[in-house]
Design a protein around this motif. Structure first.
Motif, PDB file in Angstrom:
ATOM      1  N   UNK A 163       0.851  -1.188   0.000  1.00 23.22           N
ATOM      2  CA  UNK A 163       0.000   0.000   0.000  1.00 23.22           C
ATOM      3  C   UNK A 163       0.883   1.233   0.000  1.00 23.22           C
ATOM      4  N   UNK A 164       0.481   2.252  -0.787  1.00 24.88           N
ATOM      5  CA  UNK A 164       1.220   3.510  -0.816  1.00 24.88           C
ATOM      6  C   UNK A 164       0.253   4.665  -0.581  1.00 24.88           C
ATOM      7  N   UNK A 165       0.401   5.347   0.549  1.00 24.64           N
ATOM      8  CA  UNK A 165      -0.406   6.543   0.793  1.00 24.64           C
ATOM      9  C   UNK A 165       0.458   7.783   1.012  1.00 24.64           C
TER      10      UNK A 165
ATOM     11  N   UNK B 152      -3.334   2.282  -3.904  1.00 26.71           N
ATOM     12  CA  UNK B 152      -3.258   3.624  -3.337  1.00 26.71           C
ATOM     13  C   UNK B 152      -4.537   4.411  -3.627  1.00 26.71           C
ATOM     14  N   UNK B 153      -4.785   5.431  -2.808  1.00 23.10           N
ATOM     15  CA  UNK B 153      -5.865   6.393  -3.093  1.00 23.10           C
ATOM     16  C   UNK B 153      -5.286   7.695  -3.644  1.00 23.10           C
ATOM     17  N   UNK B 154      -3.944   7.779  -3.674  1.00 20.07           N
ATOM     18  CA  UNK B 154      -3.227   8.982  -4.114  1.00 20.07           C
ATOM     19  C   UNK B 154      -3.586  10.207  -3.261  1.00 20.07           C
ATOM     20  N   UNK B 155      -3.938   9.941  -2.014  1.00 22.93           N
ATOM     21  CA  UNK B 155      -4.416  11.017  -1.117  1.00 22.93           C
ATOM     22  C   UNK B 155      -3.457  12.197  -1.052  1.00 22.93           C
ATOM     23  N   UNK B 156      -2.168  11.914  -0.841  1.00 27.47           N
ATOM     24  CA  UNK B 156      -1.210  12.996  -0.576  1.00 27.47           C
ATOM     25  C   UNK B 156      -0.899  13.838  -1.805  1.00 27.47           C
ATOM     26  N   UNK B 157      -1.206  13.327  -3.003  1.00 25.28           N
ATOM     27  CA  UNK B 157      -0.904  14.098  -4.224  1.00 25.28           C
ATOM     28  C   UNK B 157      -2.151  14.246  -5.094  1.00 25.28           C
ATOM     29  N   UNK B 158      -3.321  14.132  -4.482  1.00 27.97           N
ATOM     30  CA  UNK B 158      -4.583  14.110  -5.215  1.00 27.97           C
ATOM     31  C   UNK B 158      -4.857  15.388  -6.019  1.00 27.97           C
ATOM     32  N   UNK B 159      -4.280  16.506  -5.578  1.00 28.75           N
ATOM     33  CA  UNK B 159      -4.581  17.792  -6.227  1.00 28.75           C
ATOM     34  C   UNK B 159      -3.604  18.167  -7.341  1.00 28.75           C
ATOM     35  N   UNK B 160      -2.609  17.306  -7.587  1.00 33.38           N
ATOM     36  CA  UNK B 160      -1.595  17.645  -8.593  1.00 33.38           C
ATOM     37  C   UNK B 160      -1.405  16.506  -9.592  1.00 33.38           C
ATOM     38  N   UNK B 161      -1.928  16.707 -10.797  1.00 31.78           N
ATOM     39  CA  UNK B 161      -1.765  15.688 -11.828  1.00 31.78           C
ATOM     40  C   UNK B 161      -0.295  15.500 -12.191  1.00 31.78           C
ATOM     41  N   UNK B 162       0.485  16.594 -12.157  1.00 35.30           N
ATOM     42  CA  UNK B 162       1.907  16.489 -12.469  1.00 35.30           C
ATOM     43  C   UNK B 162       2.625  15.600 -11.476  1.00 35.30           C
ATOM     44  N   UNK B 163       2.272  15.701 -10.196  1.00 41.93           N
ATOM     45  CA  UNK B 163       2.883  14.837  -9.182  1.00 41.93           C
ATOM     46  C   UNK B 163       2.453  13.388  -9.365  1.00 41.93           C
ATOM     47  N   UNK B 164       1.224  13.196  -9.792  1.00 47.20           N
ATOM     48  CA  UNK B 164       0.755  11.828 -10.054  1.00 47.20           C
ATOM     49  C   UNK B 164       1.559  11.213 -11.207  1.00 47.20           C
ATOM     50  N   UNK B 165       1.754  11.986 -12.271  1.00 47.67           N
ATOM     51  CA  UNK B 165       2.539  11.507 -13.407  1.00 47.67           C
ATOM     52  C   UNK B 165       3.977  11.214 -12.999  1.00 47.67           C
ATOM     53  N   UNK B 166       4.510  12.039 -12.123  1.00 44.65           N
ATOM     54  CA  UNK B 166       5.879  11.852 -11.641  1.00 44.65           C
ATOM     55  C   UNK B 166       6.001  10.598 -10.793  1.00 44.65           C
ATOM     56  N   UNK B 167       4.983  10.338  -9.947  1.00 40.97           N
ATOM     57  CA  UNK B 167       5.049   9.150  -9.087  1.00 40.97           C
ATOM     58  C   UNK B 167       4.944   7.871  -9.921  1.00 40.97           C
ATOM     59  N   UNK B 168       4.225   7.934 -11.051  1.00 35.82           N
ATOM     60  CA  UNK B 168       4.164   6.766 -11.942  1.00 35.82           C
ATOM     61  C   UNK B 168       5.565   6.391 -12.414  1.00 35.82           C
ATOM     62  N   UNK B 169       6.335   7.385 -12.821  1.00 34.17           N
ATOM     63  CA  UNK B 169       7.702   7.136 -13.290  1.00 34.17           C
ATOM     64  C   UNK B 169       8.564   6.546 -12.181  1.00 34.17           C
ATOM     65  N   UNK B 170       8.442   7.079 -10.982  1.00 37.62           N
ATOM     66  CA  UNK B 170       9.242   6.604  -9.851  1.00 37.62           C
ATOM     67  C   UNK B 170       8.869   5.173  -9.484  1.00 37.62           C
ATOM     68  N   UNK B 171       7.585   4.882  -9.489  1.00 35.41           N
ATOM     69  CA  UNK B 171       7.136   3.519  -9.179  1.00 35.41           C
ATOM     70  C   UNK B 171       7.678   2.525 -10.197  1.00 35.41           C
ATOM     71  N   UNK B 172       7.553   2.861 -11.477  1.00 43.57           N
ATOM     72  CA  UNK B 172       8.028   1.963 -12.532  1.00 43.57           C
ATOM     73  C   UNK B 172       9.534   1.752 -12.429  1.00 43.57           C
ATOM     74  N   UNK B 173      10.263   2.840 -12.191  1.00 41.69           N
ATOM     75  CA  UNK B 173      11.715   2.774 -12.097  1.00 41.69           C
ATOM     76  C   UNK B 173      12.170   1.896 -10.937  1.00 41.69           C
ATOM     77  N   UNK B 174      11.362   1.819  -9.885  1.00 40.61           N
ATOM     78  CA  UNK B 174      11.747   1.058  -8.693  1.00 40.61           C
ATOM     79  C   UNK B 174      11.143  -0.337  -8.627  1.00 40.61           C
ATOM     80  N   UNK B 175      10.508  -0.792  -9.710  1.00 41.49           N
ATOM     81  CA  UNK B 175      10.105  -2.197  -9.766  1.00 41.49           C
ATOM     82  C   UNK B 175       8.620  -2.454  -9.793  1.00 41.49           C
TER      83      UNK B 175
END
Length: 382
Positions: A34-36, A52-75
């Motif tokens: 789980x990632x919150x 995840x519910x993306x609670x902590x970055x729910x208001x920023x689509x750019x941060x959501x797109x950035x977290x996708x890259x980080x998640x993929x990069x880390x496995x």
């Protein structure tokens, strides 16, 4: 290793809405978390499902797109996002980004609880680990134990339960020195419309991967299979001993030990190649086996002592089938310099590198020298 399509057939994942390209359902998965908070991506394992519910970055689509890259990069290979609380809808931009990254994505309906997803999928992961362990036990006994207790028919049936056919073709490649952990599995790869099934086996610090296939293949295809498996397992720095292709139960045992022999000889000879092919090293392996069955000190009447450069010269000279031009190019020296070194060897020990029978003596001495170096290093570490 399980894929998302396996989980859809067996778990609550089938009740989630799938959002990305169908081909990503072939993504492999082996854990769930789980990632919150965004920093969670730093600690996820390879082949993770992240919910995840993306609670902590729910208001920023750019941060959501950035977290996708980080998640993929880390496995991470799959992301499941709960909607209806903090995010009402997953945007097309986020879905397109996931597709581009190769990250499968699900939408979790409001009425499905995290705990139900985690418990259901974790149970399937556990059952898969048990199945793998039992399969590995069968193959461990086939290779290392006396399997006469079971009939060949029984063994074939046991292996078929795990999707492995002992009546098919087989080869093995082995390595030393990486932590098996998540690589300890049963798996499939597909190349040129052919499917190959493999199982990994660990014995002390040696990891071996046994590959089964129905139709005989050429050496090029064998290396393509190895490359694909290693790419899938994210292994790229190890050396591997590779067996020839064999058939059936007796071939399995021979393939395993041939891969170990090739690996050992490759290490002894300090070869620079990534792959140590048994067929390429068969002469060295044969002499090595003979020496191990004799008293090494009495094997040759006159022990030849050469310095490291001259032994390396001999090694390269043999590698290039006594071809002066090619050997000198590989050593980055002039042909005359190579001839000088070969003449120097003859001057020191009275055996000529230009004569077949003398080369046999030099070859055996070279191998003896390498074996003694390895044994000396091992004794020094004790």
């Amino acid at each position: 290793m399980l894929t998302l399509i396996d989980l859809i057939h067996e778990s609550i994942l089938s009740e989630l809405k799938y959002l990305t390209d169908k081909k990503l359902l072939d993504n492999k998965v082996s854990s769930i978390t789980v990632m919150e908070v965004p920093d969670t991506y730093k600690w996820i394992e390879d082949y993770s499902i992240v919910i995840t519910s993306l609670y902590s970055i729910r208001d920023s689509e750019e941060e959501i797109l950035e977290i996708l890259e980080k998640l993929k990069r880390n496995g991470c290979t799959c992301l499941a996002i709960k909607t209806g609380i903090y995010i009402n809808k997953i945007s097309d931009k986020v879905i397109n980004k996931a597709n581009k990254l190769g990250l499968a994505m699900f939408e979790i309906p409001l009425d499905i609880k995290y705990v139900d997803i985690i418990n259901g999928i974790s149970h399937i992961f556990y059952e898969d680990e048990v199945k793998i362990s039992k399969a590995q036990n069968v193959f461990y006994n086939l290779i290392f134990e006396d399997y006469d207790y079971y009939s060949e028919k029984d063994l074939v049936e046991k292996s078929k339960y795990y999707g492995l056919d002992l009546n098919s073709y087989v080869f093995v490649f082995s390595t030393i020195g990486f932590n098996e952990n998540k690589e300890n599995d049963l798996g499939d790869i597909s190349l040129s419309n052919n499917k190959y099934r493999y199982i990994s086996l660990q014995n002390k610090d040696v990891i071996s991967i046994i590959v089964f296939f129905e139709n005989k293949i050429c050496e090029k295809e064998k290396y393509e299979i190895i490359s694909e498996i290693l790419r899938d397992k994210k292994i790229n720095k190890n050396n591997f001993g590779i067996s020839p292709i064999y058939e059936k139960i007796d071939g399995l045992r021979k393939a395993y030990f041939d891969s170990i022999k090739a690996l050992n000889i490759g290490k002894i000879l300090e070869l620079k190649e990534k792959y140590f092919n048994y067929r390429d090293l068969e002469a060295y392996i044969t002499v090595y086996d003979l020496l191990n069955n004799l008293d090494k000190k009495d094997t040759i009447n006159k022990k030849i002592k050469l310095n490291k450069d001259l032994y390396q010269t001999l090694h390269t000279y043999y590698d290039y089938n006594l071809n002066i031009k090619k050997a000198s190019e590989a050593l980055f020296i002039h042909e005359n310099t190579l001839r000088y070194r070969l003449n120097k060897i003859e001057e020191i020990c009275s055996y000529s590198p230009y004569k077949f029978k003398d080369n046999l003596i030099l070859f055996i001495n070279y191998l003896l020298n390498k074996i003694e170096e390895i044994e000396g290093d091992s004794d020094g570490k004790k």
